[in-house]
Design a protein around this motif. Structure first.
Motif, short mmCIF file in Angstrom:
data_model
loop_
_atom_site.label_atom_id
_atom_site.label_comp_id
_atom_site.label_asym_id
_atom_site.label_seq_id
_atom_site.Cartn_x
_atom_site.Cartn_y
_atom_site.Cartn_z
N ILE A 26 0.86 -1.18 0.00
CA ILE A 26 0.00 0.00 0.00
C ILE A 26 0.90 1.22 0.00
N LEU A 27 0.83 2.01 -1.07
CA LEU A 27 1.60 3.24 -1.17
C LEU A 27 0.77 4.36 -0.57
N ALA A 28 1.26 4.94 0.54
CA ALA A 28 0.53 5.96 1.28
C ALA A 28 1.16 7.32 1.03
N LEU A 29 0.35 8.27 0.58
CA LEU A 29 0.84 9.57 0.13
C LEU A 29 0.27 10.68 1.01
N HIS A 30 1.16 11.47 1.58
CA HIS A 30 0.75 12.50 2.53
C HIS A 30 0.29 13.78 1.84
N GLY A 31 -0.24 14.68 2.65
CA GLY A 31 -0.72 15.96 2.15
C GLY A 31 0.28 17.07 2.35
N HIS A 32 -0.22 18.31 2.26
CA HIS A 32 0.61 19.51 2.39
C HIS A 32 0.08 20.37 3.53
N GLY A 94 -4.24 8.09 -0.34
CA GLY A 94 -3.77 9.47 -0.41
C GLY A 94 -4.65 10.41 0.39
N TRP A 95 -3.99 11.28 1.16
CA TRP A 95 -4.69 12.24 2.01
C TRP A 95 -4.45 13.64 1.44
N SER A 96 -5.51 14.34 1.08
CA SER A 96 -5.44 15.71 0.58
C SER A 96 -4.59 15.77 -0.70
N LEU A 97 -3.46 16.47 -0.69
CA LEU A 97 -2.57 16.46 -1.85
C LEU A 97 -2.21 15.04 -2.25
N GLY A 98 -2.00 14.17 -1.26
CA GLY A 98 -1.68 12.78 -1.56
C GLY A 98 -2.77 12.08 -2.34
N GLY A 99 -4.02 12.46 -2.12
CA GLY A 99 -5.12 11.89 -2.89
C GLY A 99 -5.10 12.36 -4.33
N ILE A 100 -4.75 13.63 -4.54
CA ILE A 100 -4.61 14.14 -5.90
C ILE A 100 -3.52 13.37 -6.64
N LEU A 101 -2.40 13.15 -5.96
CA LEU A 101 -1.30 12.40 -6.58
C LEU A 101 -1.70 10.95 -6.82
N ALA A 102 -2.52 10.38 -5.93
CA ALA A 102 -3.00 9.02 -6.14
C ALA A 102 -3.81 8.92 -7.42
#
Length: 284
Positions: A26-32, A94-102
C-alpha cells in the motif's frame, strides 16, 4: 497534471521512505504540509496485514531537493520509487494532496494501481476557508507551541486551540487529535520547503481540474470526507466520487480536514470493511 508548468528539475529524486509490515503493498501519500510519518494513523494499523510504503514527497520531510519543481515531478519520483522497490502492483492511499497524486498515478500507471483510498481530497479541489486574521495567526502560533511542549494540554486547547486556525482543521478538539498535531503536523510543517509550497499553489492557481479524466480510472475507490472540511470541501470530494466509475462514498459529520485524527478508529474500521468487500485490490 499539465505540462505547462516549467521544469527546472532533471530526473527523479530519491525519496526518503518509511516501510512497515509485510504483504500486499500500500503506497501511502501525505498531504501539504506533511511527511511519510504523518500517515502513521493509517500505516501503523494497515501494516499489521500489509506492507505500507510512506515516502516523504519531494521537498517534504527528509526528501530534500534544490531548486524549483512542479507537481508532475512528484509523479516521476513515485514511479521511480515503485521501480526501486520492485513493486509491480499496489493499492494507493492518499490524504489531501496525496489523494490528488494518487488519482494522477492511477491515470499514469493504470496497470500498476489496483485501487484507491482517497481521504479529504478532490480532482477539482476548492475550499471555503474564511479570511485569516492576525489574531488567527497569533493564537495558532501559541497553541501549536504550547501543544508541542505539552501535547493535549486541556487548558491550551480551551484557551488557544479553539480560537486558532485549528478550528478549521478539526471540529472535535480531543486529546487524540491534538496529540497527532503535536507529534506529526508541527514537525511536518517545519520540514516543508518553500519549493514544495510553490509547486502546489502554482497548480491550484492554474485551476487544477481532472474531473473529466476520472472516467479513465476503473479500479475500485473509497472516497472519505469530513462534512466541515474548509480546505477541500465535502462537495468537491463528493463530486469526485460521482465521477469515479467504481467508487464508494463515506462522509463523517462533525469533522474537518484532519478527520482521520479526530475519529481514527471509525475511519480505520471503514477502510477495513471496504478492503474486505474488495479483496481484488489486495490480491492482484
Amino acid at each position: 497534471m499539465s505540462d505547462r508548468y516549467s521544469h527546472t528539475s532533471v530526473g527523479a529524486a530519491r525519496l526518503n521512505v518509511y516501510v512497515q509490515g509485510q504483504g500486499f503493498p500500500i503506497l501511502a501519500l501525505h498531504g501539504h504540509p506533511g511527511s511519510g510519518r504523518s500517515l502513521s494513523v493509517f500505516t501503523n494499523h494497515l501494516s499489521k496485514h500489509y506492507q505500507t510504503i510512506a515516502p516523504d514527497l519531494r521537498g517534504y520531510g527528509q526528501s530534500r531537493v534544490n531548486g524549483n519543481f512542479d507537481m508532475t515531478d512528484h509523479l516521476i519520483d513515485l514511479e521511480a520509487l515503485l521501480d526501486r522497490l520492485q513493486i509491480e502492483k499496489c493499492l494507493l492511499l492518499g490524504w489531501s494532496l496525496g489523494g490528488i497524486l494518487a488519482m494522477e498515478l492511477a491515470l499514469r500507471l493504470p496497470q500498476r494501481v489496483t485501487g484507491m483510498i482517497l481521504v479529504a481530497t478532490a480532482a477539482r479541489p476548492y475550499g471555503n476557508h474564511p479570511p485569516v486574521t492576525w489574531q488567527d495567526n497569533l493564537y495558532t502560533g501559541v497553541a501549536a507551541l504550547l501543544n508541542f511542549i505539552n501535547p493535549s494540554w486541556q487548558w491550551n486547547i480551551e484557551t488557544f486551540g479553539k480560537r486558532s486556525l485549528f478550528r478549521y482543521l478539526i471540529q472535535q478538539h480531543t486529546p487524540t487529535a491534538y496529540s497527532y498535531i503535536a507529534q506529526e503536523a508541527v514537525p511536518a510543517y517545519l520540514q516543508t520547503s518553500a519549493n514544495a509550497s510553490r509547486a502546489l499553489y502554482t497548480a491550484l492557481r492554474a485551476g487544477y481540474d481532472r474531473l473529466k479524466d476520472l472516467e479513465q480510472i476503473h479500479c475500485p475507490s473509497l472516497v472519505l470526507a469530513g462534512v466541515q472540511d474548509r480546505h477541500i470541501t465535502v462537495e468537491s470530494s463528493l463530486e469526485t466520487a460521482r465521477y469515479l466509475k467504481n467508487s464508494q462514498w463515506q462522509c463523517y459529520p462533525n469533522t474537518a480536514h484532519l478527520f482521520p485524527w479526530e475519529i481514527p478508529q471509525q475511519v480505520l474500521n471503514d477502510i477495513d470493511r471496504w478492503l474486505e468487500d474488495h479483496p481484488q485490490v489486495i490480491n492482484s
